[in-house]
Design an enzyme around this catalytic site. Structure first.
Site, short mmCIF file in Angstrom:
data_model
loop_
_atom_site.label_atom_id
_atom_site.label_comp_id
_atom_site.label_asym_id
_atom_site.label_seq_id
_atom_site.Cartn_x
_atom_site.Cartn_y
_atom_site.Cartn_z
N ASP A 13 36.81 37.92 37.29
CA ASP A 13 36.47 38.78 36.14
C ASP A 13 36.84 40.24 36.38
OD1 ASP A 13 35.48 36.54 34.83
OD2 ASP A 13 33.44 36.88 35.51
N HIS A 41 39.33 34.77 30.36
CA HIS A 41 40.15 35.98 30.38
C HIS A 41 40.10 36.62 29.00
CE1 HIS A 41 42.74 34.01 33.79
NE2 HIS A 41 41.53 34.34 34.19
P1 GDP Z 1 39.49 38.21 34.17
O1 GDP Z 1 38.73 36.94 34.30
O2 GDP Z 1 39.89 38.80 35.47
O3 GDP Z 1 40.66 38.10 33.22
O4 GDP Z 1 38.49 39.29 33.51
P2 GDP Z 1 37.53 39.04 32.25
O5 GDP Z 1 38.34 39.11 31.02
O6 GDP Z 1 36.68 37.84 32.46
O7 GDP Z 1 36.53 40.28 32.38
C1 GDP Z 1 36.93 41.58 32.19
C2 GDP Z 1 36.12 42.18 31.04
O8 GDP Z 1 36.25 43.58 31.05
C3 GDP Z 1 36.60 41.74 29.67
O9 GDP Z 1 35.51 41.67 28.80
C4 GDP Z 1 37.56 42.85 29.26
O10 GDP Z 1 37.68 43.01 27.84
C5 GDP Z 1 36.86 44.04 29.86
N1 GDP Z 1 37.76 45.11 30.31
C6 GDP Z 1 38.93 45.00 30.99
N2 GDP Z 1 39.41 46.21 31.33
C7 GDP Z 1 38.52 47.11 30.85
C8 GDP Z 1 38.44 48.54 30.93
O11 GDP Z 1 39.26 49.21 31.51
N3 GDP Z 1 37.35 49.12 30.35
C9 GDP Z 1 36.38 48.41 29.71
N4 GDP Z 1 35.36 49.07 29.17
N5 GDP Z 1 36.42 47.06 29.64
C10 GDP Z 1 37.47 46.42 30.21
MG MG Z 2 37.01 36.09 33.66
#
Ligand code: GDP
Ligand code: MG
Length: 422
Positions: A13, A41
């Site tokens: 995440d 994601h």
């Molecule tokens: P992954 O599993 O690595 O793809 O990550 P996830 O999507 O599960 O979790 C990352 C969360 O952080 C998601 O809800 C994204 O929309 C959010 N997110 C990603 N980058 C940023 C950022 O730079 N700022 C903020 N506020 N939220 C972010």
């Molecule tokens: Mg994730």
């Protein structure tokens, strides 16, 4: 960009999906090489908000070909449902291809996962109950059906019969459950696998041709280094490798070299699930951080949270063989007077900065330092030089400790909320 992997250096995440969505502007093909529908994601762009599980995060870019490699836990039921629901973006055999060598995650994998979790009760190692551990165990026992077998109906029929007999031994004799019937299973295969047949092909051949045509290939991972089966916090890991070095194998091109490995880290730490998590906050402090960092999770389990863990991040970047980093969610720390960093672990009276053996983690205490906060919104900033000095100092500190350049800093969840450095 040359062939590149985007991987997590923490517990998952980290924001890999948003980085894949952003960087696919420079790629032709995106390949998911491991994991299953237990991934989540989140991608936000001009087409809307996407909550992707099995589909690679390149699906939101018209013209990009997305591949589910042989290393993936191919859950047909989850995939068919996910394909039908993508903000009006059509998923077709032109933009999605599935490896004929990917194994099918069957309904009994999810069932056995639940049964085993119920048996373990409070001794659970934190399964998402999506069937991932039983799936990869069966794959290693050579007891799975390959997607390509759908094109050999006679062979498939016999295989399904043999697997039913075998799996029913576990269901009936180990867990005292009703046996699965071949008829039920064939109906399930018909409902969820038939629609996938047009997507299934020899993706190894496709990728080799793409490579010789100088197409740019991006490998997308699920979870992070600390959840890797061999190098993560075992047994609180997933059941497959999450590392960049597995990407060519899980994608289906074992000999392909990866030129760049982008390790994604958040500006703080989260851990969904069980296992030692040294920098974990508790009580009202954890609650306040969850709120500040927008860490609500729909799986029902509270997100465990704490400051950035530089011991774990350095280790994660090492085992991922990262060549550069992306830091996400820097914006959420903007209201803090001071930014804490976990710079070491205290173990048996000594401060260590290298990741210890998993069993020793239980005894580790975090050693924190603080840096001055910047106390203003940075969400609208797109240029490194416009970031407040305190924010730059924080990024530089992480960069120096981990020993990798932080090339992207994301300051919001939307595709273009990004600062690129060089
Ligand atoms: P992954 O599993 O690595 O793809 O990550 P996830 O999507 O599960 O979790 C990352 C969360 O952080 C998601 O809800 C994204 O929309 C959010 N997110 C990603 N980058 C940023 C950022 O730079 N700022 C903020 N506020 N939220 C972010
Ligand atoms: Mg994730």
């Amino acid at each position: 960009m040359a062939s590149t992997a985007i991987v997590g250096v923490n517990w998952g995440d980290e924001g890999k999906g948003r980085m894949v969505d952003l960087l696919t502007e420079a790629f032709d093909v995106v390949v998911r090489f491991q994991g299953g529908a237990n991934a989540g994601h989140v991608v936000i762009n001009q087409f809307g908000k996407f909550d992707l599980h099995l589909l690679p995060s390149g699906v939101c870019r018209p013209g990009v070909v997305n591949i589910l490699g042989n290393g993936v836990a191919l859950d047909p039921e989850a995939l068919v449902k996910e394909m039908a629901n993508q903000n009006g973006i059509a998923i077709t055999p032109d933009n999605l291809k599935i490896s004929e060598r990917a194994s099918l995650l069957m309904p009994w994998h999810r069932q056995v996962d639940m049964l085993e979790e119920n048996r373990l009760k409070d001794k659970t190692t934190g399964s998402t109950k999506e069937g991932i551990a039983p799936f990869y165990s069966d794959k290693n026992q050579k007891k799975t059906i390959l997607a390509g077998e759908l094109f050999y109906p006679e062979r498939l029929k016999k295989h399904v019969k043999d697997l039913c007999t075998w799996k029913n031994l576990t269901l009936e004799k180990v867990y005292d459950e009703k046996p699965v019937s071949e008829k039920e299973l064939n109906a399930w295969l018909h409902e969820y696998c038939e629609p996938l047949k047009p997507y299934i092909q020899d993706t190894r051949a496709y990728l080799l041709k793409a490579e010789s045509d100088h197409k740019r290939i991006l490998f997308e991972a699920q979870l992070g280094a600390l959840r890797d089966l061999d190098f993560g916090v075992y047994p609180y890991t997933t059941s497959v490798s999450t590392l960049s070095s597995y990407a060519p194998i899980g994608a289906g091109v074992p000999g392909m070299e990866i030129d760049r490995v982008i390790g994604v880290t958040k500006a703080y730490s989260t851990c969904l699930g069980e296992g030692p998590f040294v920098c974990e906050y508790s009580g009202s402090e954890a609650e306040a951080w969850r709120e500040m960092c927008h860490e609500t999770h729909d799986s029902g389990r509270p997100v465990r949270i704490g400051p950035i863990d530089l011991v774990a991040t350095k280790y994660g970047a090492e085992v991922q063989a990262a060549t550069e980093l992306a830091m996400t969610k820097l914006d959420v720390l903007s209201e803090l007077d001071e930014i804490p960093l976990c710079v070491g672990y205290k173990l048996d009276g000594q401060v260590i900065t290298e990741m210890p053996f998993p069993a020793a983690l239980e005894k580790c205490e975090p050693v924190y330092e603080t840096m001055k906060g910047w106390k203003c919104s940075i969400s609208g900033i797109r240029n490194w030089w416009e970031l407040p000095e305190e924010a730059k100092a924080f990024v530089n500190r992480v960069e120096q400790t981990v020993g990798q350049v932080i090339r992207w800093i994301s300051v919001g969840p939307e595709r273009h909320s990004i600062i690129r450095r060089g």
